[in-house]
Design a protein around this motif. Structure first.
Motif, PDB file in Angstrom:
ATOM      1  N   ARG A 194       0.859  -1.178   0.000  1.00  0.00           N
ATOM      2  CA  ARG A 194       0.000   0.000   0.000  1.00  0.00           C
ATOM      3  C   ARG A 194       0.902   1.237   0.000  1.00  0.00           C
ATOM      4  N   PRO A 195       0.587   2.246  -0.806  1.00  0.00           N
ATOM      5  CA  PRO A 195       1.473   3.423  -0.858  1.00  0.00           C
ATOM      6  C   PRO A 195       1.428   4.237   0.426  1.00  0.00           C
ATOM      7  N   PHE A 196       2.610   4.592   0.916  1.00  0.00           N
ATOM      8  CA  PHE A 196       2.822   5.531   2.023  1.00  0.00           C
ATOM      9  C   PHE A 196       2.415   4.984   3.405  1.00  0.00           C
ATOM     10  N   LEU A 197       1.336   4.259   3.497  1.00  0.00           N
ATOM     11  CA  LEU A 197       0.825   3.820   4.790  1.00  0.00           C
ATOM     12  C   LEU A 197       1.109   2.347   5.029  1.00  0.00           C
ATOM     13  N   SER A 198       1.064   1.962   6.299  1.00  0.00           N
ATOM     14  CA  SER A 198       1.261   0.563   6.669  1.00  0.00           C
ATOM     15  C   SER A 198       0.064  -0.272   6.238  1.00  0.00           C
ATOM     16  N   GLU A 199       0.325  -1.517   5.876  1.00  0.00           N
ATOM     17  CA  GLU A 199      -0.747  -2.400   5.409  1.00  0.00           C
ATOM     18  C   GLU A 199      -1.655  -2.855   6.538  1.00  0.00           C
ATOM     19  N   SER A 200      -1.121  -2.984   7.729  1.00  0.00           N
ATOM     20  CA  SER A 200      -1.913  -3.383   8.893  1.00  0.00           C
ATOM     21  C   SER A 200      -1.225  -2.883  10.148  1.00  0.00           C
ATOM     22  N   VAL A 201      -2.027  -2.588  11.164  1.00  0.00           N
ATOM     23  CA  VAL A 201      -1.526  -2.126  12.454  1.00  0.00           C
ATOM     24  C   VAL A 201      -1.855  -3.199  13.489  1.00  0.00           C
ATOM     25  N   ALA A 202      -0.939  -3.377  14.423  1.00  0.00           N
ATOM     26  CA  ALA A 202      -1.045  -4.508  15.344  1.00  0.00           C
ATOM     27  C   ALA A 202      -2.335  -4.515  16.142  1.00  0.00           C
ATOM     28  N   ASP A 203      -2.766  -3.364  16.637  1.00  0.00           N
ATOM     29  CA  ASP A 203      -3.918  -3.308  17.538  1.00  0.00           C
ATOM     30  C   ASP A 203      -5.140  -2.678  16.866  1.00  0.00           C
ATOM     31  N   SER A 204      -5.277  -2.881  15.564  1.00  0.00           N
ATOM     32  CA  SER A 204      -6.375  -2.286  14.811  1.00  0.00           C
ATOM     33  C   SER A 204      -7.474  -3.315  14.577  1.00  0.00           C
ATOM     34  N   SER A 205      -8.721  -2.877  14.543  1.00  0.00           N
ATOM     35  CA  SER A 205      -9.855  -3.759  14.296  1.00  0.00           C
ATOM     36  C   SER A 205     -10.049  -3.963  12.796  1.00  0.00           C
ATOM     37  N   TRP A 206     -10.830  -4.977  12.450  1.00  0.00           N
ATOM     38  CA  TRP A 206     -11.059  -5.257  11.032  1.00  0.00           C
ATOM     39  C   TRP A 206     -11.899  -4.153  10.388  1.00  0.00           C
ATOM     40  N   ILE A 207     -12.745  -3.488  11.160  1.00  0.00           N
ATOM     41  CA  ILE A 207     -13.536  -2.387  10.610  1.00  0.00           C
ATOM     42  C   ILE A 207     -12.624  -1.217  10.240  1.00  0.00           C
ATOM     43  N   ALA A 208     -11.678  -0.896  11.115  1.00  0.00           N
ATOM     44  CA  ALA A 208     -10.733   0.181  10.821  1.00  0.00           C
ATOM     45  C   ALA A 208      -9.892  -0.150   9.594  1.00  0.00           C
ATOM     46  N   GLU A 209      -9.462  -1.399   9.466  1.00  0.00           N
ATOM     47  CA  GLU A 209      -8.677  -1.799   8.304  1.00  0.00           C
ATOM     48  C   GLU A 209      -9.501  -1.696   7.027  1.00  0.00           C
ATOM     49  N   LEU A 210     -10.777  -2.035   7.095  1.00  0.00           N
ATOM     50  CA  LEU A 210     -11.640  -1.919   5.919  1.00  0.00           C
ATOM     51  C   LEU A 210     -11.819  -0.466   5.501  1.00  0.00           C
ATOM     52  N   LEU A 211     -11.984   0.423   6.473  1.00  0.00           N
ATOM     53  CA  LEU A 211     -12.139   1.842   6.157  1.00  0.00           C
ATOM     54  C   LEU A 211     -10.862   2.411   5.547  1.00  0.00           C
ATOM     55  N   TRP A 212      -9.713   1.957   6.000  1.00  0.00           N
ATOM     56  CA  TRP A 212      -8.460   2.432   5.419  1.00  0.00           C
ATOM     57  C   TRP A 212      -8.293   1.915   3.990  1.00  0.00           C
ATOM     58  N   ILE A 213      -8.768   0.714   3.706  1.00  0.00           N
ATOM     59  CA  ILE A 213      -8.729   0.212   2.324  1.00  0.00           C
ATOM     60  C   ILE A 213      -9.587   1.084   1.422  1.00  0.00           C
ATOM     61  N   PHE A 214     -10.761   1.468   1.894  1.00  0.00           N
ATOM     62  CA  PHE A 214     -11.637   2.342   1.113  1.00  0.00           C
ATOM     63  C   PHE A 214     -11.058   3.746   0.987  1.00  0.00           C
ATOM     64  N   PHE A 215     -10.322   4.182   1.996  1.00  0.00           N
ATOM     65  CA  PHE A 215      -9.774   5.540   2.000  1.00  0.00           C
ATOM     66  C   PHE A 215      -8.587   5.677   1.056  1.00  0.00           C
ATOM     67  N   MET A 216      -7.710   4.698   1.046  1.00  0.00           N
ATOM     68  CA  MET A 216      -6.510   4.761   0.217  1.00  0.00           C
ATOM     69  C   MET A 216      -6.853   4.494  -1.248  1.00  0.00           C
ATOM     70  N   PRO A 217      -6.024   4.988  -2.177  1.00  0.00           N
ATOM     71  CA  PRO A 217      -6.332   4.775  -3.600  1.00  0.00           C
ATOM     72  C   PRO A 217      -6.345   3.305  -3.990  1.00  0.00           C
ATOM     73  N   PHE A 218      -5.422   2.511  -3.444  1.00  0.00           N
ATOM     74  CA  PHE A 218      -5.416   1.085  -3.753  1.00  0.00           C
ATOM     75  C   PHE A 218      -4.557   0.339  -2.737  1.00  0.00           C
ATOM     76  N   THR A 219      -4.851  -0.934  -2.599  1.00  0.00           N
ATOM     77  CA  THR A 219      -4.055  -1.871  -1.799  1.00  0.00           C
ATOM     78  C   THR A 219      -3.867  -3.128  -2.637  1.00  0.00           C
ATOM     79  N   VAL A 220      -2.625  -3.507  -2.863  1.00  0.00           N
ATOM     80  CA  VAL A 220      -2.311  -4.609  -3.759  1.00  0.00           C
ATOM     81  C   VAL A 220      -2.047  -5.880  -2.959  1.00  0.00           C
ATOM     82  N   TYR A 221      -2.757  -6.937  -3.293  1.00  0.00           N
ATOM     83  CA  TYR A 221      -2.542  -8.269  -2.725  1.00  0.00           C
ATOM     84  C   TYR A 221      -1.932  -9.150  -3.816  1.00  0.00           C
ATOM     85  N   GLN A 222      -0.703  -9.587  -3.593  1.00  0.00           N
ATOM     86  CA  GLN A 222      -0.013 -10.465  -4.538  1.00  0.00           C
ATOM     87  C   GLN A 222       0.033 -11.880  -3.954  1.00  0.00           C
TER      88      GLN A 222
END
Length: 433
Positions: A193-221
């Motif tokens: 993911r550009p500029f930001l961390s892909e996941s944070v240790a103490d973050s909930s799945w809802i917060a991670e989903l919102l960050w995926i929607f917020f960022m331009p893209f997240t690449v899963y290879q």
């Protein structure tokens, strides 16, 4: 196992520290990202409805995968022909809470839910509900029955049981996923993911989903590896360790011996750092080491906390002058209460006195003992009235010794209360002002 610190396996902040470009990008991108977030929330509802309405098939996976790319979730794979259709278990490293959804966009698979989520949330997130199964023995037995049935889709299991940042190392693989089948296929997962961390240790799945929607893209290879079979005479632990090393080599990281429990303990310790920073600083100063403050917490808040603890410690010191200030501060960090701290310190001293009396009058305290075992010998004469806290003879029975202990404890409590009231000019209970 390579030596990797546990904090290197997880990201604690979304933005890298001391990275001006990342902060500048986030500042300029925020207006656009908020609009993108709101739009993708509306589209995401339709993606969820379509995925629920269509049956599991190649057409459904293609449609949902295209719509997920609109949501900013881009999924790539090395070669779909490498997918082994004969295996019943896929083993994958764990990076984000949506790894199972990503793999499910490429091939049909089920992932059991290990937590205690409600049934609807479990189904909505794409997990396979286990019907209240909690014990690992029951879980493996249920999964063994599942894979033994004809026509069932393969299982996708995460032996790490917790997410990592995916850049440094892998958590130790649990052995229970490898008891389900003797042949498994490892799956290497990269997340960028550009500029930001892909996941944070103490973050909930809802917060991670919102960050995926917020960022331009997240690449899963996704990279499919060759299937691996359990060797004859090889234990399940050895099988898990071998697959862990294989995945770590493909990912370019190191296999570690840290477990999901180590991550939970690390996060728990981080949550208490603002409260325990003072005690840590005191212990480090006493040992001659330099304090470490590299966790990214606000220095001003820690300074205020130190000042507040210091004022409270001085008040306790006035009541108990024979107790070292470092011990008082450490106890205040735990209790955050002057009265409770005085009580705990008095109880500790009383128990030390009882231990000294039990060894006889000729007992000499060790020089390496703590303050609680030495203050009864070297404390000032005005610290505690000796007529109330010592005994002339050692009790012959356990009952007599216990009564003596309780009497001296009560005398210590009363003395501390009186000293505190005199110092701060407080009235005793029942006295009129």
């Amino acid at each position: 196992m390579a030596t990797v610190a546990v904090e290197q396996l997880f990201d604690l902040q979304r933005l890298p520290e001391n990275n001006f470009l990342s902060w500048l990008f986030l500042l300029l991108y925020t207006p656009f990202g908020v609009c993108l977030l709101l739009l993708r929330l509306f589209i995401g509802v339709h993606v969820f409805l379509i995925s629920c309405a269509l049956p599991d098939s190649l057409i459904r996976r293609f449609i949902v995968r295209v719509m997920c790319s609109v949501l900013g979730l881009l999924v790539k794979q090395n070669d779909p022909r490498l997918i082994d259709r004969t295996v019943k278990v896929y083993i994958c490293n764990h990076v984000t809470p949506f790894d199972h959804n990503v793999i499910n966009l490429l091939t049909s698979c089920n992932t059991p839910m290990l937590g205690g989520l409600p049934s609807f949330v479990c189904w909505a997130r794409g997990f396979m509900e286990m019907g209240g199964v909690i014990r690992r023995s029951e879980l493996t037995e249920t999964l063994n029955q599942y894979v033994s049935q004809e026509g069932t889709v393969p299982l996708l299991l995460f032996p790490e049981e917790e997410t990592t940042n995916g850049r440094t190392g892998l958590l130790k693989f649990c052995s229970w996923p490898f008891t389900v089948a003797d042949v498994i296929q490892p799956v290497a997962l990269f997340v960028k993911r550009p500029f930001l961390s892909e996941s944070v240790a103490d973050s909930s799945w809802i917060a991670e989903l919102l960050w995926i929607f917020f960022m331009p893209f997240t690449v899963y290879q996704v990279r499919w590896l060759q299937s691996v079979s359990k060797n004859a005479g090889e234990s399940f632990d050895q099988f898990a360790e071998r697959v862990q090393k294989m995945l770590a080599e493909d990912l370019g990281v190191v296999p570690t011996s840290f477990t999901a429990a180590d991550k939970a303990e690390y996060i728990k310790r981080l949550r208490h750092i603002p409260r325990t920073l003072t005690a840590t600083t005191v212990s480090e100063q006493s040992s001659g080491t330099r304090p470490q403050t590299s966790f990214g917490f606000d220095s001003s808040s820690s300074s205020k906390e130190n000042t507040r603890i210091g004022k409270m410690a001085q008040q306790v010191k006035e009541v108990l002058p024979h107790v070292p200030l470092s011990v008082i501060k450490a106890e205040l960090v735990k209790t955050d209460c002057i009265d409770a701290t005085i009580t705990n310190l008095l109880e500790g001293q009383t128990f030390a006195q009882e231990e000294e009396v039990s060894f006889g009058a000729s007992a000499v305290p060790s020089t390496s003992a703590s303050w609680t075992s030495t203050t009864t010998v070297s404390r000032p004469s005005d610290a505690v009235p000796s007529s109330k806290t010592t005994v002339k003879s050692f009790g012959k029975s356990a009952t007599e010794r216990q009564m003596s202990l309780e009497e001296r404890k009560e005398a210590l409590y009363e003395y501390a209360r009186r000293k505190y009231r005199e110092k701060h000019e407080l009235n005793s209970p029942g006295e009129s002002p």
